[in-house]
Design a protein around this motif. Structure first.
Motif, PDB file in Angstrom:
ATOM      1  N   HIS A 112       0.917  -1.148   0.076  1.00 12.41           N
ATOM      2  CA  HIS A 112      -0.030   0.117   0.028  1.00 12.41           C
ATOM      3  C   HIS A 112       0.927   1.280  -0.113  1.00 12.41           C
ATOM      4  N   PRO A 113       0.640   2.518  -1.012  1.00 12.34           N
ATOM      5  CA  PRO A 113       1.496   3.389  -1.020  1.00 12.34           C
ATOM      6  C   PRO A 113       1.276   4.496   0.189  1.00 12.34           C
ATOM      7  N   SER A 114       1.375   3.997   1.291  1.00 12.19           N
ATOM      8  CA  SER A 114       1.284   5.022   2.448  1.00 12.19           C
ATOM      9  C   SER A 114       2.025   4.426   3.641  1.00 12.19           C
ATOM     10  N   LEU A 115       2.357   4.961   4.630  1.00 15.85           N
ATOM     11  CA  LEU A 115       2.914   4.517   5.885  1.00 15.85           C
ATOM     12  C   LEU A 115       1.538   4.014   6.763  1.00 15.85           C
ATOM     13  N   ALA A 154       6.956  -4.869   6.410  1.00 16.49           N
ATOM     14  CA  ALA A 154       7.940  -3.782   6.010  1.00 16.49           C
ATOM     15  C   ALA A 154       7.552  -2.417   5.463  1.00 16.49           C
ATOM     16  N   GLN A 155       8.306  -1.506   5.711  1.00 11.37           N
ATOM     17  CA  GLN A 155       7.875   0.065   5.415  1.00 11.37           C
ATOM     18  C   GLN A 155       9.191   0.604   5.139  1.00 11.37           C
ATOM     19  N   ALA A 156       9.158   1.679   3.978  1.00 16.91           N
ATOM     20  CA  ALA A 156      10.086   2.561   3.843  1.00 16.91           C
ATOM     21  C   ALA A 156       9.484   3.850   3.792  1.00 16.91           C
ATOM     22  N   ALA A 157      10.270   4.901   3.651  1.00 19.04           N
ATOM     23  CA  ALA A 157       9.845   6.266   3.857  1.00 19.04           C
ATOM     24  C   ALA A 157      10.642   7.165   2.868  1.00 19.04           C
ATOM     25  N   VAL A 158      10.001   8.200   2.568  1.00 18.41           N
ATOM     26  CA  VAL A 158      10.547   9.269   1.780  1.00 18.41           C
ATOM     27  C   VAL A 158      10.136  10.539   2.159  1.00 18.41           C
ATOM     28  N   PRO A 159      11.017  11.459   1.940  1.00 14.40           N
ATOM     29  CA  PRO A 159      10.404  12.968   2.403  1.00 14.40           C
ATOM     30  C   PRO A 159       9.247  13.363   1.593  1.00 14.40           C
ATOM     31  N   LEU A 169       5.168  12.974  -5.531  1.00 11.21           N
ATOM     32  CA  LEU A 169       5.204  12.250  -4.312  1.00 11.21           C
ATOM     33  C   LEU A 169       4.790  10.693  -4.915  1.00 11.21           C
ATOM     34  N   ALA A 170       4.073  10.192  -5.655  1.00 11.53           N
ATOM     35  CA  ALA A 170       3.677   8.971  -6.012  1.00 11.53           C
ATOM     36  C   ALA A 170       4.955   8.330  -6.750  1.00 11.53           C
ATOM     37  N   ALA A 171       5.372   9.190  -7.698  1.00 12.17           N
ATOM     38  CA  ALA A 171       6.488   8.815  -8.417  1.00 12.17           C
ATOM     39  C   ALA A 171       7.780   8.343  -7.299  1.00 12.17           C
ATOM     40  N   ARG A 172       8.183   9.213  -6.372  1.00 12.77           N
ATOM     41  CA  ARG A 172       8.945   9.138  -5.376  1.00 12.77           C
ATOM     42  C   ARG A 172       8.960   7.800  -4.655  1.00 12.77           C
ATOM     43  N   ILE A 173       7.552   7.686  -4.217  1.00 14.17           N
ATOM     44  CA  ILE A 173       7.265   6.443  -3.556  1.00 14.17           C
ATOM     45  C   ILE A 173       7.183   5.212  -4.257  1.00 14.17           C
ATOM     46  N   LEU A 174       6.990   5.126  -5.584  1.00 16.23           N
ATOM     47  CA  LEU A 174       6.821   3.918  -6.276  1.00 16.23           C
ATOM     48  C   LEU A 174       8.338   3.347  -6.501  1.00 16.23           C
ATOM     49  N   LYS A 175       9.475   4.267  -6.394  1.00 18.88           N
ATOM     50  CA  LYS A 175      10.801   3.665  -6.437  1.00 18.88           C
ATOM     51  C   LYS A 175      11.058   2.866  -5.348  1.00 18.88           C
ATOM     52  N   VAL A 176      10.808   3.241  -4.226  1.00 20.11           N
ATOM     53  CA  VAL A 176      10.968   2.495  -3.130  1.00 20.11           C
ATOM     54  C   VAL A 176      10.109   1.308  -2.856  1.00 20.11           C
ATOM     55  N   GLU A 177       8.996   1.363  -3.525  1.00 26.97           N
ATOM     56  CA  GLU A 177       8.083   0.188  -3.492  1.00 26.97           C
ATOM     57  C   GLU A 177       8.576  -0.989  -4.286  1.00 26.97           C
ATOM     58  N   HIS A 178       9.642  -0.586  -5.477  1.00 26.26           N
ATOM     59  CA  HIS A 178      10.044  -1.500  -6.396  1.00 26.26           C
ATOM     60  C   HIS A 178      11.207  -2.266  -5.490  1.00 26.26           C
ATOM     61  N   ARG A 179      11.714  -1.514  -4.418  1.00 27.31           N
ATOM     62  CA  ARG A 179      12.621  -2.604  -3.648  1.00 27.31           C
ATOM     63  C   ARG A 179      12.318  -3.038  -2.443  1.00 27.31           C
ATOM     64  N   VAL A 180      11.320  -2.445  -1.745  1.00 22.23           N
ATOM     65  CA  VAL A 180      10.618  -3.188  -0.517  1.00 22.23           C
ATOM     66  C   VAL A 180       9.783  -4.183  -0.936  1.00 22.23           C
ATOM     67  N   TYR A 181       8.977  -4.399  -1.822  1.00 26.10           N
ATOM     68  CA  TYR A 181       8.055  -5.530  -2.193  1.00 26.10           C
ATOM     69  C   TYR A 181       8.867  -6.675  -2.381  1.00 26.10           C
ATOM     70  N   PRO A 182       9.935  -6.753  -3.315  1.00 25.52           N
ATOM     71  CA  PRO A 182      10.829  -8.004  -3.438  1.00 25.52           C
ATOM     72  C   PRO A 182      11.419  -8.499  -2.052  1.00 25.52           C
TER      73      PRO A 182
END
Length: 217
Positions: A112-115, A154-159, A169-182
C-alpha cells in the motif's frame, strides 16, 4: 536453499510492482517462484507484459460473476490448479471476502502506498499532502478482512517536499516500492517473517544485519 514457494501475483492494472517481483524472483537464491499472474481486468497492461515474459496468466473478469463469492471460487480454482502457496497483491483493486482472506491467512500479502495505518484507501498521496506530513512511504503487510489492514512486514519512507504534487510524491514512493516489495516477499517466502499476536517478528539473522528498511532521508 530449499524448495521455492509457489507464488501468484494478482494485478488490476499496469503491474509495475509485479515486474519488480518477477525480476527479483529470477535470482537463483530467491525463495519464491512466480507461477501465476492473475487479473480481474481483461485489459490490464500487466497481463500483456507477463505473457511477453513467458509467465502463466489467468484473467477472471469480476464483471462476469454474479457475486464476489462466485468470482473468488473461480480465482481459487485457478490458484489451486497452479499449486499456489503464497499470494502477492500488486495493485489488485478488489476487496476480498473475509472467507477468502481467512483461507489465505498469513499467506497473502499486499503493498500500500502509505505508511499504514495512516492514509488508507484511495488517493493516499493527496491525503498525505493535505495532512501536511513531512514523511510518506509504503507498507507491505499481511492481508486481513479490513481494507489496508494487517500485520506490517516492511515499510520504507521518503520525504514529502513543499513543492510536491500527488504525482511527484507518487513517483518517489513507487521507486522504493520496487525495492521493498521484493525484499518483503523474500522474507515471507523464506519463513523469516512470522506473525505472532498480529505483529510480524523478523528472524534474528535478518535483524543482525541491521535491518532492511529505513527512511531514505
Amino acid at each position: 536453499m530449499g524448495k521455492k514457494k509457489r507464488t501468484a501475483i494478482l494485478i488490476s492494472g499496469r503491474g509495475s510492482n509485479m515486474r519488480s517481483l518477477v525480476e527479483a524472483a529470477r535470482a537463483d537464491d530467491y525463495p519464491a517462484e512466480i507461477v501465476l499472474v492473475g487479473s480481474n481486468r481483461p485489459n490490464a497492461a500487466g497481463v500483456a507484459w507477463a505473457v511477453e515474459h513467458g509467465l502463466s496468466t489467468v484473467v477472471i473478469d469480476h464483471k462476469s460473476y454474479g457475486s464476489r463469492a462466485d468470482f473468488e471460487r473461480a480465482l481459487q480454482s485457478a490458484l489451486d490448479s497452479h499449486g499456489v502457496e503464497l499470494i502477492a497483491l500488486a495493485g489488485f483493486m478488489r476487496l476480498m471476502t473475509p472467507e477468502f482472506v481467512e483461507h489465505w491467512r498469513d499467506r497473502m500479502i499486499n503493498i500500500h502506498p502509505s505508511l499504514l495505518p495512516s492514509f488508507k484507501g484511495l488517493n493516499t498521496h493527496e491525503q498525505a499532502i493535505a495532512a501536511g506530513v513531512k514523511i510518506a512511504g509504503c507498507t507491505v503487510h499481511y492481508v486481513r478482512p479490513e481494507m489496508d489492514a494487517g500485520p506490517i512486514i516492511a515499510q520504507a519512507a521518503v520525504p514529502v517536499l513543499s513543492r510536491d504534487t500527488a504525482d511527484t510524491l507518487a513517483a518517489r514512493i513507487l521507486k522504493v516500492e520496487h525495492r521493498v516489495y521484493p525484499a518483503a516477499l523474500r522474507l515471507v517466502a523464506a519463513g523469516k517473517a512470522a506473525c505472532v499476536d498480529e505483529k510480524v517478528i523478523i528472524s534474528s539473522e535478518v535483524m543482525e544485519t541491521g535491518g532492511l528498511f529505513s527512511p531514505t532521508i
